[in-house]
Write a protein that holds these residues in place. Sequence first.
Motif, PDB file in Angstrom:
ATOM      1  N   THR A  55       0.833  -1.204   0.000  1.00 41.58           N
ATOM      2  CA  THR A  55       0.000   0.000   0.000  1.00 41.58           C
ATOM      3  C   THR A  55       0.862   1.247   0.000  1.00 41.58           C
ATOM      4  OG1 THR A  55      -1.676  -1.190   1.280  1.00 41.58           O
ATOM      5  CG2 THR A  55      -1.816   1.205   1.333  1.00 41.58           C
ATOM      6  N   LEU A  56       0.448   2.215  -0.822  1.00 39.80           N
ATOM      7  CA  LEU A  56       1.036   3.555  -0.718  1.00 39.80           C
ATOM      8  C   LEU A  56       0.072   4.349   0.161  1.00 39.80           C
ATOM      9  CD1 LEU A  56       3.208   5.568  -1.856  1.00 39.80           C
ATOM     10  CD2 LEU A  56       1.471   6.252  -3.520  1.00 39.80           C
ATOM     11  N   ALA A  57       0.602   5.022   1.192  1.00 46.15           N
ATOM     12  CA  ALA A  57      -0.288   5.711   2.137  1.00 46.15           C
ATOM     13  C   ALA A  57       0.320   7.040   2.553  1.00 46.15           C
ATOM     14  CB  ALA A  57      -0.522   4.842   3.374  1.00 46.15           C
ATOM     15  N   ASP A  58      -0.553   7.942   2.967  1.00 42.68           N
ATOM     16  CA  ASP A  58      -0.073   9.183   3.578  1.00 42.68           C
ATOM     17  C   ASP A  58       0.777   8.803   4.803  1.00 42.68           C
ATOM     18  OD1 ASP A  58      -0.506  12.271   3.977  1.00 42.68           O
ATOM     19  OD2 ASP A  58      -0.734  11.319   5.947  1.00 42.68           O
ATOM     20  N   ASP A 111       1.442  10.170   7.641  1.00 43.34           N
ATOM     21  CA  ASP A 111       0.939  10.403   8.996  1.00 43.34           C
ATOM     22  C   ASP A 111      -0.392   9.707   9.259  1.00 43.34           C
ATOM     23  OD1 ASP A 111       3.103  12.034   9.674  1.00 43.34           O
ATOM     24  OD2 ASP A 111       2.173  13.742   8.649  1.00 43.34           O
ATOM     25  N   SER A 112      -1.366   9.939   8.349  1.00 42.02           N
ATOM     26  CA  SER A 112      -2.707   9.390   8.612  1.00 42.02           C
ATOM     27  C   SER A 112      -2.813   7.926   8.207  1.00 42.02           C
ATOM     28  CB  SER A 112      -3.757  10.189   7.834  1.00 42.02           C
ATOM     29  OG  SER A 112      -3.571   9.974   6.444  1.00 42.02           O
ATOM     30  N   LEU A 113      -1.888   7.470   7.366  1.00 39.58           N
ATOM     31  CA  LEU A 113      -1.878   6.120   6.789  1.00 39.58           C
ATOM     32  C   LEU A 113      -3.086   5.861   5.881  1.00 39.58           C
ATOM     33  CD1 LEU A 113      -0.342   3.997   9.698  1.00 39.58           C
ATOM     34  CD2 LEU A 113       0.754   5.032   7.729  1.00 39.58           C
ATOM     35  N   THR A 114      -3.737   6.930   5.428  1.00 40.74           N
ATOM     36  CA  THR A 114      -4.818   6.793   4.447  1.00 40.74           C
ATOM     37  C   THR A 114      -4.210   6.338   3.115  1.00 40.74           C
ATOM     38  OG1 THR A 114      -5.841   8.676   5.493  1.00 40.74           O
ATOM     39  CG2 THR A 114      -6.712   8.059   3.332  1.00 40.74           C
ATOM     40  N   PRO A 115      -4.758   5.258   2.510  1.00 37.50           N
ATOM     41  CA  PRO A 115      -4.200   4.783   1.237  1.00 37.50           C
ATOM     42  C   PRO A 115      -4.312   5.823   0.127  1.00 37.50           C
ATOM     43  CG  PRO A 115      -5.622   3.120   2.212  1.00 37.50           C
ATOM     44  CD  PRO A 115      -5.818   4.376   3.023  1.00 37.50           C
ATOM     45  N   LEU A 116      -3.312   5.837  -0.745  1.00 38.34           N
ATOM     46  CA  LEU A 116      -3.272   6.783  -1.864  1.00 38.34           C
ATOM     47  C   LEU A 116      -3.287   5.981  -3.168  1.00 38.34           C
ATOM     48  CD1 LEU A 116      -0.338   9.005  -0.528  1.00 38.34           C
ATOM     49  CD2 LEU A 116      -2.777   9.586  -0.485  1.00 38.34           C
ATOM     50  N   LEU A 117      -4.121   6.432  -4.121  1.00 40.43           N
ATOM     51  CA  LEU A 117      -4.209   5.696  -5.394  1.00 40.43           C
ATOM     52  C   LEU A 117      -3.533   6.435  -6.533  1.00 40.43           C
ATOM     53  CD1 LEU A 117      -7.865   4.390  -5.033  1.00 40.43           C
ATOM     54  CD2 LEU A 117      -5.709   3.175  -4.615  1.00 40.43           C
ATOM     55  N   SER A 118      -2.993   7.628  -6.217  1.00 38.10           N
ATOM     56  CA  SER A 118      -2.241   8.350  -7.245  1.00 38.10           C
ATOM     57  C   SER A 118      -1.006   8.969  -6.603  1.00 38.10           C
ATOM     58  CB  SER A 118      -3.125   9.422  -7.885  1.00 38.10           C
ATOM     59  OG  SER A 118      -3.619  10.255  -6.879  1.00 38.10           O
ATOM     60  N   LEU A 140       4.207   0.744   2.170  1.00 37.12           N
ATOM     61  CA  LEU A 140       4.230  -0.240   3.267  1.00 37.12           C
ATOM     62  C   LEU A 140       3.844  -1.614   2.720  1.00 37.12           C
ATOM     63  CD1 LEU A 140       2.329   2.491   4.542  1.00 37.12           C
ATOM     64  CD2 LEU A 140       3.483   1.487   6.507  1.00 37.12           C
ATOM     65  N   VAL A 141       4.604  -2.633   3.089  1.00 41.19           N
ATOM     66  CA  VAL A 141       4.333  -3.990   2.597  1.00 41.19           C
ATOM     67  C   VAL A 141       4.417  -4.978   3.755  1.00 41.19           C
ATOM     68  CG1 VAL A 141       5.079  -5.822   1.009  1.00 41.19           C
ATOM     69  CG2 VAL A 141       5.316  -3.426   0.321  1.00 41.19           C
ATOM     70  N   ALA A 142       3.503  -5.947   3.762  1.00 41.50           N
ATOM     71  CA  ALA A 142       3.626  -7.120   4.641  1.00 41.50           C
ATOM     72  C   ALA A 142       3.467  -8.336   3.751  1.00 41.50           C
ATOM     73  CB  ALA A 142       2.560  -7.113   5.728  1.00 41.50           C
ATOM     74  N   ALA A 143       4.404  -9.259   3.822  1.00 41.85           N
ATOM     75  CA  ALA A 143       4.359 -10.426   2.938  1.00 41.85           C
ATOM     76  C   ALA A 143       4.915 -11.633   3.673  1.00 41.85           C
ATOM     77  CB  ALA A 143       5.178 -10.141   1.680  1.00 41.85           C
ATOM     78  N   ARG A 144       4.415 -12.797   3.264  1.00 40.93           N
ATOM     79  CA  ARG A 144       4.847 -14.034   3.935  1.00 40.93           C
ATOM     80  C   ARG A 144       5.785 -14.815   3.050  1.00 40.93           C
ATOM     81  NH1 ARG A 144       1.061 -14.807   8.260  1.00 40.93           N
ATOM     82  NH2 ARG A 144      -0.456 -13.134   7.953  1.00 40.93           N
ATOM     83  N   ILE A 145       6.865 -15.291   3.658  1.00 39.00           N
ATOM     84  CA  ILE A 145       7.787 -16.157   2.951  1.00 39.00           C
ATOM     85  C   ILE A 145       7.861 -17.429   3.778  1.00 39.00           C
ATOM     86  CG2 ILE A 145       9.854 -15.055   3.978  1.00 39.00           C
ATOM     87  CD1 ILE A 145      11.020 -15.395   1.052  1.00 39.00           C
ATOM     88  N   GLY A 146       7.437 -18.560   3.184  1.00 34.30           N
ATOM     89  CA  GLY A 146       7.218 -19.753   4.013  1.00 34.30           C
ATOM     90  C   GLY A 146       6.174 -19.382   5.056  1.00 34.30           C
TER      91      GLY A 146
END
Length: 287
Positions: free
Chosen positions: A245-248, A250-257, A266-272
């Motif tokens: 997700t791309l986010a502001d 401070d507010s962490l509001t997602p940004l689409l442009s 910000l990324v969360a991903a699972r490996i194994g």
Amino acid sequence: METVSDLQTLRETVDELRQSGTIAMVPTMGALHEGHLTLVREAKRHADHVVASIFVNPTQFGPNEDLDAYPRQLAEDQAKLESEGTALLWAPDVAAMYPAGFATSISVSGVSEGLCGASRPGHFDGVATVVCKLFNQVRPDVALFGEKDWQQLAVIRRMARDLDLAFPLAGNIIGVPTVREADGLAMSSRNAYLSPEERASAARLSQTMREAIERIEAGKDVPATLGWLQSELVSAGFASIDYATLADADSLTPLLSAPTAPARLLVAARIGTTRLIDNMHVEGEAA
Ligand SMILES: Nc1ncnc2c1ncn2[C@@H]1O[C@H](COP(=O)(O)OP(=O)(O)OP(=O)(O)O)[C@@H](O)[C@H]1O
Ligand SMILES: CC(C)(CO)[C@@H](O)C(=O)[O-]
Ligand code: BAL
């Protein structure tokens, strides 16, 4: 360095320390690495004494998460903290932190709801509650947290403001930039779970994020770039992506442009079976 595990002794020892200067707190869950030790070194720049805590907080782990597997290595951690000049280690057990009948929870809405809050329900209630307790137990002048856990930092800052948690020094909740391995992987206690093959693939997380940020800053379409990032991670061996997700910032509001103010990827991903998180600054275009 003294290690204490009961609240009465903690209060007495902290009161003694306070007589000879200010106190910076570094809360952790142990299994300390260079990221944690950087927080301790930074803490020394902001106060006279550093109080660290080690507590693997059960209330921030979901029912199917790694509470039992989480690495516990108190003797090694004590040696590391001692060699960095930590004054005091607060290491309570679960019964000292949550005595029988414990019934209170702090829930921060807004910033805690998306991202890790969506994939780990209840996680930030557990974090906010235990951090509030740690602050009340130690009453530090400043506290330091890593930017690796960017959303956690935002949740703690919101809670401290909303509940008027009293810290005497200005700029009192300090975020410290993420410390990385040579190949860019953010240091994390959970990296110890990775097999050699997984560890090699894990480096692609930060590398691909940097490439995605270059694309976004060059004006490429944001949703398409986030889609590209996810497919690169899957090709690199990541089993699933909780969010990218791309986010502001401070507010962490997602940004689409393309962002017009400082933003965060910000990324969360699972490996194994290991869940990794990372986040990085994205420059905002002049509006
Ligand atoms: N690589 C890092 N750089 C800077 N700070 C970090 C880093 N890793 C952890 N921290 C910070 O250290 C503090 C304690 O974190 P914690 O004990 O959960 O370690 P961790 O390595 O983040 O573990 P986990 O694997 O549980 O995410 C938090 O404020 C966290 O943001
Ligand atoms: C802040 C914290 C010590 C609360 O348990 C934990 O979430 C951590 O180590 O980041
Ligand atoms: N470093 C954040 C703590 C957690 O993942 O539970």
